[in-house]
Design an enzyme around this catalytic site. Structure first.
Site, mmCIF file in Angstrom:
data_model
loop_
_atom_site.group_PDB
_atom_site.id
_atom_site.type_symbol
_atom_site.label_atom_id
_atom_site.label_comp_id
_atom_site.label_asym_id
_atom_site.label_seq_id
_atom_site.Cartn_x
_atom_site.Cartn_y
_atom_site.Cartn_z
ATOM 1 N N ASP A 11 0.892 -1.194 -0.022
ATOM 2 C CA ASP A 11 0.012 0.045 -0.017
ATOM 3 C C ASP A 11 0.885 1.080 -0.113
ATOM 4 O O ASP A 11 1.683 1.616 1.020
ATOM 5 C CB ASP A 11 -1.015 -0.018 1.297
ATOM 6 N N ASP A 130 -13.879 -3.141 -1.400
ATOM 7 C CA ASP A 130 -13.757 -2.674 -0.061
ATOM 8 C C ASP A 130 -15.071 -2.797 0.571
ATOM 9 O O ASP A 130 -15.732 -2.072 0.259
ATOM 10 C CB ASP A 130 -13.088 -1.345 0.360
#
Length: 263
Positions: A11, A130
């Site tokens: 990330d 998500d």
């Protein structure tokens, strides 16, 4: 029997690998190029690179960083964040990615999935989701899809399971299912969510969000029926190595791709 994949996740925020809890309180985890090279040598099956604030910042992904990462790895590389058009996909594939991952852009324009699959093949198109649990305790389980999760999570009202089915129909060749509730907690994946989606789609499902120990990866593969497991914190901060996790999973009967060890 198909081997299961172990996939470290980078990330990236402002050019650095970070890891937070439920997308907040990010902790620096290192240089993405150096980490990519490390995981390439450590037996990782694939690598995922997410520019986590590209969508929330409404900017394009950092192509130069992707190019540097791609030069370090000889395993499949998936790149996501700020990819909004087929031309963006092409740019990432030209930069060295093997697959492109879309999330926010797919919700805003579902036909982007179909267009990308037609041009590059479904094997190149990864749908990243998500999802957050929205049911009250004691009610039937339900998860909704969120976008812009790098900095400004926005509810879409989309049911996670129905969205998964739709994107596969549109041509997505793989799904990364990230539990917003479990992300970064180290308490384990949301295996109920994973199994609910795995039962409804005919493409590989990758578990994301919540890995804290090898037992969690095993549970995602068994209970969650995932085809692969994505993890970040346990690898970035040295809690476990990829090799140690593979040793554990292999001992539990999970088929693993093994890299030759020095004699």
């Amino acid at each position: 029997m198909l081997t299961r994949r172990i996939i470290p996740c980078l990330d990236v925020k402002a050019g650095r690998v970070v890891k937070g809890i439920s997308f907040l309180n990010h902790r620096d985890a290192g240089d993405p190029v150096q980490l990519a090279a490390f995981y390439n040598e450590s037996g990782a099956d694939e690598l995922v690179f997410y520019d986590i604030t590209a969508s929330s910042d409404e900017r394009n992904i950092m192509v130069e960083v992707v190019e540097q990462v791609a030069r370090q790895v000889f395993i499949p590389l998936t790149v996501g964040g700020g990819i909004r058009t087929v031309d963006d996909m092409y740019r990432m594939l030209r930069a060295g990615a093997d697959k492109v991952s879309i999330n926010t852009a797919a919700v805003l324009n579902p036909q982007l999935i179909e267009a990308g699959a037609k041009r590059f093949g479904s094997q190149c198109i990864v749908l990243s989701m998500d999802a957050r649990r929205i049911n009250e305790p004691g009610q039937p389980s339900q998860w909704n899809v969120f976008t812009h999760t790098g900095r400004d999570p926005r509810p879409t009202g989309l049911d996670a399971i129905e969205w998964a089915k739709r994107v596969v129909d549109l041509g997505a060749g793989e799904l990364v299912i990230n539990s917003m509730d479990a992300d970064g907690t180290g308490a384990g994946y949301d295996n109920e969510l994973l199994s609910a989606i795995s039962a409804q789609v005919g493409v590989p499902v990758i578990a994301s969000g919540g890995a804290g120990k090898p037992e969690h990866l095993l549970a995602a593969l068994h209970e969650g029926q995932a085809d692969a497991v994505l993890a970040a914190s346990i690898f970035h901060f040295g809690t476990y190595t990829v090799e140690a996790v593979k040793d554990y999973l292999a001992a539990q009967g999970i088929p693993m791709r093994r890299t030759p060890r020095p004699v």
